[in-house]
Scaffold this motif. Structure first.
Motif, mmCIF file in Angstrom:
data_model
loop_
_atom_site.group_PDB
_atom_site.id
_atom_site.type_symbol
_atom_site.label_atom_id
_atom_site.label_comp_id
_atom_site.label_asym_id
_atom_site.label_seq_id
_atom_site.Cartn_x
_atom_site.Cartn_y
_atom_site.Cartn_z
ATOM 1 N N SER A 265 -1.372 -4.807 -6.907
ATOM 2 C CA SER A 265 -0.531 -3.630 -6.661
ATOM 3 C C SER A 265 -0.507 -2.619 -7.793
ATOM 4 O O SER A 265 -0.192 -1.448 -7.572
ATOM 5 C CB SER A 265 0.907 -4.082 -6.380
ATOM 6 N N GLY A 266 -0.788 -3.063 -9.022
ATOM 7 C CA GLY A 266 -0.683 -2.158 -10.161
ATOM 8 C C GLY A 266 0.730 -1.950 -10.653
ATOM 9 O O GLY A 266 0.969 -1.088 -11.494
ATOM 10 N N ASP A 267 1.679 -2.745 -10.146
ATOM 11 C CA ASP A 267 3.088 -2.650 -10.546
ATOM 12 C C ASP A 267 3.507 -3.996 -11.124
ATOM 13 O O ASP A 267 3.292 -5.036 -10.503
ATOM 14 C CB ASP A 267 3.939 -2.307 -9.318
ATOM 15 N N ARG A 268 4.118 -3.986 -12.310
ATOM 16 C CA ARG A 268 4.404 -5.260 -12.979
ATOM 17 C C ARG A 268 5.407 -6.107 -12.207
ATOM 18 O O ARG A 268 5.311 -7.343 -12.193
ATOM 19 C CB ARG A 268 4.885 -5.033 -14.408
ATOM 20 N N TRP A 269 6.386 -5.481 -11.559
ATOM 21 C CA TRP A 269 7.356 -6.247 -10.779
ATOM 22 C C TRP A 269 6.665 -6.936 -9.610
ATOM 23 O O TRP A 269 6.924 -8.107 -9.309
ATOM 24 C CB TRP A 269 8.454 -5.324 -10.243
ATOM 25 N N LEU A 270 5.784 -6.201 -8.933
ATOM 26 C CA LEU A 270 5.100 -6.771 -7.771
ATOM 27 C C LEU A 270 4.076 -7.825 -8.192
ATOM 28 O O LEU A 270 3.882 -8.818 -7.481
ATOM 29 C CB LEU A 270 4.436 -5.659 -6.959
ATOM 30 N N ARG A 271 3.425 -7.617 -9.316
ATOM 31 C CA ARG A 271 2.504 -8.658 -9.814
ATOM 32 C C ARG A 271 3.269 -9.933 -10.146
ATOM 33 O O ARG A 271 2.793 -11.047 -9.903
ATOM 34 C CB ARG A 271 1.740 -8.155 -11.041
ATOM 35 N N TRP A 272 4.451 -9.780 -10.695
ATOM 36 C CA TRP A 272 5.295 -10.939 -11.013
ATOM 37 C C TRP A 272 5.679 -11.676 -9.735
ATOM 38 O O TRP A 272 5.603 -12.901 -9.660
ATOM 39 C CB TRP A 272 6.527 -10.463 -11.770
ATOM 40 N N LEU A 273 6.054 -10.939 -8.693
ATOM 41 C CA LEU A 273 6.365 -11.557 -7.410
ATOM 42 C C LEU A 273 5.144 -12.249 -6.833
ATOM 43 O O LEU A 273 5.234 -13.359 -6.302
ATOM 44 C CB LEU A 273 6.886 -10.496 -6.440
ATOM 45 N N ASP B 294 -3.757 5.308 -7.936
ATOM 46 C CA ASP B 294 -4.957 4.684 -8.488
ATOM 47 C C ASP B 294 -5.148 3.241 -8.045
ATOM 48 O O ASP B 294 -6.201 2.639 -8.298
ATOM 49 C CB ASP B 294 -4.939 4.766 -10.020
ATOM 50 N N ALA B 295 -4.151 2.650 -7.376
ATOM 51 C CA ALA B 295 -4.279 1.262 -6.910
ATOM 52 C C ALA B 295 -4.608 1.168 -5.428
ATOM 53 O O ALA B 295 -4.959 0.092 -4.941
ATOM 54 C CB ALA B 295 -2.977 0.500 -7.188
ATOM 55 N N ARG B 296 -4.522 2.277 -4.706
ATOM 56 C CA ARG B 296 -4.592 2.196 -3.247
ATOM 57 C C ARG B 296 -5.970 1.790 -2.740
ATOM 58 O O ARG B 296 -6.081 1.082 -1.748
ATOM 59 C CB ARG B 296 -4.153 3.531 -2.627
ATOM 60 N N ARG B 297 -7.006 2.225 -3.407
ATOM 61 C CA ARG B 297 -8.345 1.894 -2.919
ATOM 62 C C ARG B 297 -8.580 0.386 -2.932
ATOM 63 O O ARG B 297 -9.108 -0.174 -1.971
ATOM 64 C CB ARG B 297 -9.399 2.608 -3.764
ATOM 65 N N ARG B 298 -8.180 -0.287 -4.012
ATOM 66 C CA ARG B 298 -8.416 -1.731 -4.079
ATOM 67 C C ARG B 298 -7.509 -2.508 -3.137
ATOM 68 O O ARG B 298 -7.769 -3.682 -2.851
ATOM 69 C CB ARG B 298 -8.281 -2.233 -5.509
ATOM 70 N N LEU B 299 -6.437 -1.869 -2.661
ATOM 71 C CA LEU B 299 -5.541 -2.537 -1.723
ATOM 72 C C LEU B 299 -6.041 -2.499 -0.288
ATOM 73 O O LEU B 299 -5.445 -3.119 0.596
ATOM 74 C CB LEU B 299 -4.148 -1.905 -1.803
ATOM 75 N N LEU C 36 0.830 -1.202 0.000
ATOM 76 C CA LEU C 36 0.000 0.000 0.000
ATOM 77 C C LEU C 36 0.869 1.260 0.000
ATOM 78 O O LEU C 36 0.574 2.233 -0.717
ATOM 79 C CB LEU C 36 -0.922 -0.002 1.213
ATOM 80 N N CYS C 37 1.929 1.274 0.781
ATOM 81 C CA CYS C 37 2.823 2.439 0.815
ATOM 82 C C CYS C 37 3.450 2.704 -0.548
ATOM 83 O O CYS C 37 3.576 3.859 -0.971
ATOM 84 C CB CYS C 37 3.920 2.222 1.850
ATOM 85 N N ALA C 38 3.839 1.640 -1.237
ATOM 86 C CA ALA C 38 4.572 1.787 -2.496
ATOM 87 C C ALA C 38 3.672 1.936 -3.712
ATOM 88 O O ALA C 38 4.136 2.349 -4.774
ATOM 89 C CB ALA C 38 5.493 0.576 -2.699
#
Length: 211
Positions: A152-160, A88-93, A82-84
Protein backbone atom coordinates in the motif's frame (compact mmCIF):
# COMPACT_ATOMS: atom_id res chain seq x y z
CA UNK A 1 -14.04 -17.19 16.19
CA UNK A 2 -12.95 -19.42 19.07
CA UNK A 3 -14.83 -20.19 22.24
CA UNK A 4 -18.54 -19.32 21.94
CA UNK A 5 -21.44 -17.35 20.52
CA UNK A 6 -21.07 -14.85 23.36
CA UNK A 7 -17.39 -14.26 22.58
CA UNK A 8 -18.22 -13.60 18.93
CA UNK A 9 -21.08 -11.28 19.85
CA UNK A 10 -19.05 -9.22 22.33
CA UNK A 11 -15.97 -9.03 20.10
CA UNK A 12 -18.04 -8.26 17.02
CA UNK A 13 -19.90 -5.44 18.74
CA UNK A 14 -16.65 -3.86 19.97
CA UNK A 15 -14.99 -4.15 16.56
CA UNK A 16 -18.06 -2.78 14.77
CA UNK A 17 -18.07 0.20 17.15
CA UNK A 18 -14.40 0.76 16.31
CA UNK A 19 -15.33 0.64 12.63
CA UNK A 20 -18.00 3.28 13.12
CA UNK A 21 -15.37 5.49 14.79
CA UNK A 22 -13.00 4.88 11.85
CA UNK A 23 -15.65 6.03 9.40
CA UNK A 24 -16.32 9.17 11.44
CA UNK A 25 -12.58 9.94 11.66
CA UNK A 26 -11.88 9.43 7.95
CA UNK A 27 -10.67 12.68 6.39
CA UNK A 28 -11.13 11.84 2.72
CA UNK A 29 -14.04 10.26 0.89
CA UNK A 30 -11.70 7.77 -0.81
CA UNK A 31 -10.62 6.46 2.61
CA UNK A 32 -14.16 5.42 3.52
CA UNK A 33 -14.18 1.87 2.02
CA UNK A 34 -11.09 0.89 4.00
CA UNK A 35 -12.16 2.83 7.10
CA UNK A 36 -15.38 0.79 7.08
CA UNK A 37 -13.49 -2.52 7.09
CA UNK A 38 -13.65 -3.00 10.91
CA UNK A 39 -17.38 -2.25 10.71
CA UNK A 40 -17.79 -5.06 8.17
CA UNK A 41 -15.55 -7.45 10.11
CA UNK A 42 -17.37 -6.70 13.35
CA UNK A 43 -20.71 -7.43 11.70
CA UNK A 44 -19.12 -10.61 10.36
CA UNK A 45 -18.31 -11.79 13.88
CA UNK A 46 -21.85 -11.00 15.00
CA UNK A 47 -23.15 -13.14 12.12
CA UNK A 48 -20.90 -15.96 13.34
CA UNK A 49 -22.50 -15.75 16.77
CA UNK A 50 -25.73 -16.69 14.99
CA UNK A 51 -23.93 -19.66 13.39
CA UNK A 52 -22.96 -20.83 16.89
CA UNK A 53 -26.52 -20.51 18.13
CA UNK A 54 -27.78 -22.55 15.17
CA UNK A 55 -25.27 -25.31 16.06
CA UNK A 56 -23.56 -24.84 12.72
CA UNK A 57 -25.25 -26.39 9.74
CA UNK A 58 -25.93 -24.81 6.36
CA UNK A 59 -28.58 -22.23 7.26
CA UNK A 60 -28.80 -18.53 6.30
CA UNK A 61 -26.26 -17.40 8.93
CA UNK A 62 -23.66 -19.85 7.61
CA UNK A 63 -24.22 -18.70 4.03
CA UNK A 64 -24.06 -15.02 5.03
CA UNK A 65 -20.83 -15.63 6.95
CA UNK A 66 -19.25 -17.41 3.98
CA UNK A 67 -20.29 -14.71 1.49
CA UNK A 68 -18.63 -12.01 3.61
CA UNK A 69 -15.53 -14.06 4.42
CA UNK A 70 -14.85 -15.35 0.93
CA UNK A 71 -15.93 -13.37 -2.18
CA UNK A 72 -16.73 -10.06 -0.47
CA UNK A 73 -13.50 -9.59 1.50
CA UNK A 74 -11.36 -10.86 -1.39
CA UNK A 75 -12.56 -7.87 -3.41
CA UNK A 76 -13.34 -5.30 -0.69
CA UNK A 77 -9.82 -5.13 0.76
CA UNK A 78 -7.83 -4.55 -2.47
CA UNK A 79 -10.42 -2.06 -3.76
CA UNK A 80 -10.33 -0.17 -0.45
CA UNK A 81 -6.53 -0.12 -0.39
CA UNK A 82 -6.37 1.07 -4.01
CA UNK A 83 -8.83 3.90 -3.29
CA UNK A 84 -6.85 5.08 -0.27
CA UNK A 85 -3.33 4.56 -1.65
CA UNK A 86 -1.04 7.41 -2.71
CA UNK A 87 -0.71 7.84 -6.50
CA UNK A 88 2.79 6.33 -6.65
CA UNK A 89 1.53 3.04 -5.14
CA UNK A 90 -1.53 2.49 -7.32
CA UNK A 91 0.17 0.80 -10.24
CA UNK A 92 1.65 -1.99 -8.11
CA UNK A 93 -1.73 -2.49 -6.44
CA UNK A 94 -3.29 -3.59 -9.73
CA UNK A 95 -1.90 -7.12 -9.23
CA UNK A 96 -3.62 -7.78 -5.87
CA UNK A 97 -6.74 -6.12 -7.26
CA UNK A 98 -6.76 -8.49 -10.25
CA UNK A 99 -6.13 -11.44 -7.92
CA UNK A 100 -8.99 -10.31 -5.72
CA UNK A 101 -11.41 -9.93 -8.61
CA UNK A 102 -10.58 -13.38 -10.00
CA UNK A 103 -10.66 -15.03 -6.58
CA UNK A 104 -13.91 -13.31 -5.62
CA UNK A 105 -15.56 -14.45 -8.86
CA UNK A 106 -14.42 -18.05 -8.34
CA UNK A 107 -15.52 -18.12 -4.70
CA UNK A 108 -18.83 -16.48 -5.49
CA UNK A 109 -19.53 -19.06 -8.17
CA UNK A 110 -18.57 -21.91 -5.82
CA UNK A 111 -20.96 -20.61 -3.17
CA UNK A 112 -23.75 -20.37 -5.73
CA UNK A 113 -23.48 -23.99 -6.87
CA UNK A 114 -22.12 -25.84 -3.81
CA UNK A 115 -23.43 -25.98 -0.23
CA UNK A 116 -21.38 -24.54 2.62
CA UNK A 117 -21.66 -26.13 6.06
CA UNK A 118 -20.44 -24.99 9.47
CA UNK A 119 -19.27 -27.56 11.99
CA UNK A 120 -18.65 -26.93 15.69
CA UNK A 121 -15.28 -28.43 16.59
CA UNK A 122 -14.73 -27.97 20.30
CA UNK A 123 -14.16 -24.26 20.81
CA UNK A 124 -13.85 -23.43 17.11
CA UNK A 125 -16.03 -23.41 14.00
CA UNK A 126 -14.99 -25.09 10.77
CA UNK A 127 -16.57 -24.24 7.43
CA UNK A 128 -16.74 -26.89 4.74
CA UNK A 129 -17.04 -25.91 1.08
CA UNK A 130 -15.92 -28.13 -1.77
CA UNK A 131 -13.65 -25.75 -3.68
CA UNK A 132 -11.85 -26.51 -6.93
CA UNK A 133 -8.09 -25.82 -6.76
CA UNK A 134 -8.20 -24.72 -3.09
CA UNK A 135 -4.47 -24.01 -2.90
CA UNK A 136 -4.68 -21.57 -5.81
CA UNK A 137 -7.74 -19.87 -4.34
CA UNK A 138 -6.07 -19.44 -0.94
CA UNK A 139 -2.97 -17.96 -2.62
CA UNK A 140 -5.12 -15.55 -4.62
CA UNK A 141 -7.11 -14.60 -1.52
CA UNK A 142 -4.00 -13.85 0.54
CA UNK A 143 -2.40 -11.91 -2.33
CA UNK A 144 -5.55 -9.80 -2.62
CA UNK A 145 -5.97 -9.10 1.08
CA UNK A 146 -2.59 -9.30 2.80
CA UNK A 147 -0.65 -8.44 -0.36
CA UNK A 148 -2.56 -5.24 -1.05
CA UNK A 149 -1.95 -4.02 2.50
CA UNK A 150 1.78 -4.78 2.33
CA UNK A 151 2.10 -3.00 -1.04
CA UNK A 152 0.00 0.00 0.00
CA UNK A 153 2.86 2.43 0.61
CA UNK A 154 1.30 3.45 3.94
CA UNK A 155 3.01 2.47 7.20
CA UNK A 156 -0.26 1.89 9.08
CA UNK A 157 -1.57 -0.39 6.34
CA UNK A 158 1.74 -2.24 6.03
CA UNK A 159 1.60 -2.84 9.78
CA UNK A 160 -1.93 -4.24 9.45
CA UNK A 161 -0.77 -6.42 6.55
CA UNK A 162 2.14 -7.78 8.61
CA UNK A 163 -0.21 -8.61 11.49
CA UNK A 164 -2.65 -10.31 9.11
CA UNK A 165 0.17 -12.33 7.51
CA UNK A 166 1.42 -13.43 10.92
CA UNK A 167 -2.10 -14.38 11.94
CA UNK A 168 -2.57 -16.41 8.75
CA UNK A 169 0.59 -18.41 9.48
CA UNK A 170 -0.37 -19.03 13.11
CA UNK A 171 -3.98 -19.98 12.32
CA UNK A 172 -2.90 -22.32 9.52
CA UNK A 173 -0.44 -24.02 11.86
CA UNK A 174 -2.76 -24.37 14.85
CA UNK A 175 -6.21 -24.72 13.30
CA UNK A 176 -5.80 -26.13 9.79
CA UNK A 177 -9.43 -27.23 9.47
CA UNK A 178 -10.74 -24.08 11.11
CA UNK A 179 -8.33 -21.71 9.35
CA UNK A 180 -10.82 -19.41 7.67
CA UNK A 181 -12.86 -18.84 10.84
CA UNK A 182 -9.92 -18.27 13.17
CA UNK A 183 -8.04 -16.08 10.70
CA UNK A 184 -11.08 -13.90 10.01
CA UNK A 185 -11.45 -13.39 13.76
CA UNK A 186 -7.76 -12.54 14.08
CA UNK A 187 -8.00 -10.10 11.15
CA UNK A 188 -11.06 -8.48 12.72
CA UNK A 189 -9.17 -7.81 15.96
CA UNK A 190 -6.14 -6.51 14.05
CA UNK A 191 -8.34 -4.15 12.04
CA UNK A 192 -8.50 -1.81 15.03
CA UNK A 193 -5.15 -0.55 13.66
CA UNK A 194 -7.32 1.32 11.16
CA UNK A 195 -8.53 3.57 13.96
CA UNK A 196 -5.08 5.18 14.01
CA UNK A 197 -4.87 5.14 10.22
CA UNK A 198 -8.23 6.82 9.71
CA UNK A 199 -7.35 9.75 11.95
CA UNK A 200 -3.97 10.47 10.41
CA UNK A 201 -3.33 13.70 8.52
CA UNK A 202 -3.21 12.85 4.79
CA UNK A 203 0.07 13.54 2.98
CA UNK A 204 0.11 16.99 1.51
CA UNK A 205 -2.28 18.39 4.11
CA UNK A 206 0.26 19.08 6.82
CA UNK A 207 -0.41 21.95 9.17
CA UNK A 208 1.40 25.14 8.23
CA UNK A 209 4.55 25.89 10.14
CA UNK A 210 4.41 28.54 12.81
CA UNK A 211 6.02 31.95 12.41
Amino acid sequence: MCWSATADLVAGTAIAATGAACVLRARRARDLPLAALPLLLGAHQIVESAVWRADGGSGPATVAWAVIALPLLALWVPVGVLCAAPPDARRRLLLPLAAGAATSAALGYALSVRPVTAQIRGHTLGYVLDLPRPGLLVAGYLLATVGSLLLSGDRWLRWLGALAATGAAVCAALWRLEFISTWCAFAAVCSVVLLGWSGRRPAGNAAPAGP
